[in-house]
Design a protein around this motif. Structure first.
Motif, PDB file in Angstrom:
ATOM      1  N   ALA A   1      35.914  40.853  41.025  1.00 38.32           N
ATOM      2  CA  ALA A   1      35.404  42.208  41.303  1.00 38.32           C
ATOM      3  C   ALA A   1      36.449  43.253  40.905  1.00 38.32           C
TER       4      ALA A   1
ATOM      5  N   ASP B   1      35.943  35.610  43.903  1.00 40.34           N
ATOM      6  CA  ASP B   1      35.017  36.748  43.796  1.00 40.34           C
ATOM      7  C   ASP B   1      35.751  38.078  43.916  1.00 40.34           C
ATOM      8  N   GLU B   2      36.733  38.102  44.811  1.00 42.62           N
ATOM      9  CA  GLU B   2      37.494  39.348  45.023  1.00 42.62           C
ATOM     10  C   GLU B   2      38.314  39.706  43.778  1.00 42.62           C
TER      11      GLU B   2
ATOM     12  N   GLU C   1      36.603  43.437  37.048  1.00 38.77           N
ATOM     13  CA  GLU C   1      35.421  44.120  36.487  1.00 38.77           C
ATOM     14  C   GLU C   1      35.457  45.626  36.783  1.00 38.77           C
ATOM     15  N   GLU C   2      35.956  45.956  37.961  1.00 40.95           N
ATOM     16  CA  GLU C   2      36.066  47.380  38.340  1.00 40.95           C
ATOM     17  C   GLU C   2      36.998  48.111  37.372  1.00 40.95           C
TER      18      GLU C   2
END
Length: 200
Positions: free
Chosen positions: A187, A183-184, A190-191
């Motif tokens: 993220a 997930d990290e 995507e950022e």
């Protein structure tokens, strides 16, 4: 949000003209031949055999480009540090990689290392290449499931120290087998895709 199911292999680049130049962000994965690079890409995408997991290290001999939801590319660099590759082949890879690293196409660099071991001289060279681009960069410390909880902090510190990473470069513990840390990483990807603006 990226639709990770909408992922497809685009091409293998063997020369500069093969690099996609359509202005989409390029998320670049690098790592030693046996560090689990393909497994990491597969786990991030939640696809079992998307990036081929070779039975033999050193099989990715081109720069492979995958389209992710037509919004970005995942770029799979040739695995490095594999002794059985001929010098001619190694020199050819080096030339291709150097061209790619100076192309200005990299949006985010992700280097995969083995959390259990001190990074090698080849790992250090690759980290320097990413840092030299001036682009955002993170280290994925794979095989987290293979160490004790008590070893985590010290091993991450050793990676940071050996690779001489600036403070702003994250080291993300990850397990390609169990998906811990996925997930990290997602993220972060995507950022950087969201923040991307193509060069004028």
């Amino acid at each position: 949000m990226l639709n990770l199911h909408n992922a497809e292999f685009i091409r293998s680049a063997v020369k500069t003209a093969d690099f996609p130049a359509d202005g989409l962000p390029q998320i670049v994965f690098a790592g030693k031949s046996n560090v689990g690079k393909s497994s990491t890409i597969n786990k991030i995408l939640n696809r079992r055999n998307f990036a081929r997991v070779g039975g033999q290290p050193g099989k990715t001999i081109h720069i492979n480009f995958f389209s992710i939801d037509k919004q970005a590319y995942f770029v799979d660099l040739p695995g490095y540090g594999y002794a059985k590759v001929s010098k001619t082949e190694r020199d050819r890879w080096a030339g291709l990689l150097e061209t790619y690293f100076t192309s200005g196409l990299i949006t985010l660099g992700l280097q995969i290392v083995d959390i259990r071991h001190k990074p090698t001289a080849d790992d250090k060279t690759m980290a320097d290449c990413f840092l030299g681009t001036g682009q955002p960069f993170a280290v994925i410390a794979n095989k987290w499931d293979k160490i004790k909880k008590s070893e985590l902090e010290g091993n991450v510190a050793r990676i940071r120290e050996t690779l001489l990473l600036p403070e702003e470069v994250p080291v993300i513990p990850f397990s390609a087998e169990k998906g811990t840390g996925r997930d990290e990483i997602l993220a972060l990807i995507e950022e950087h895709i969201a923040a991307f603006t193509p060069e004028a």
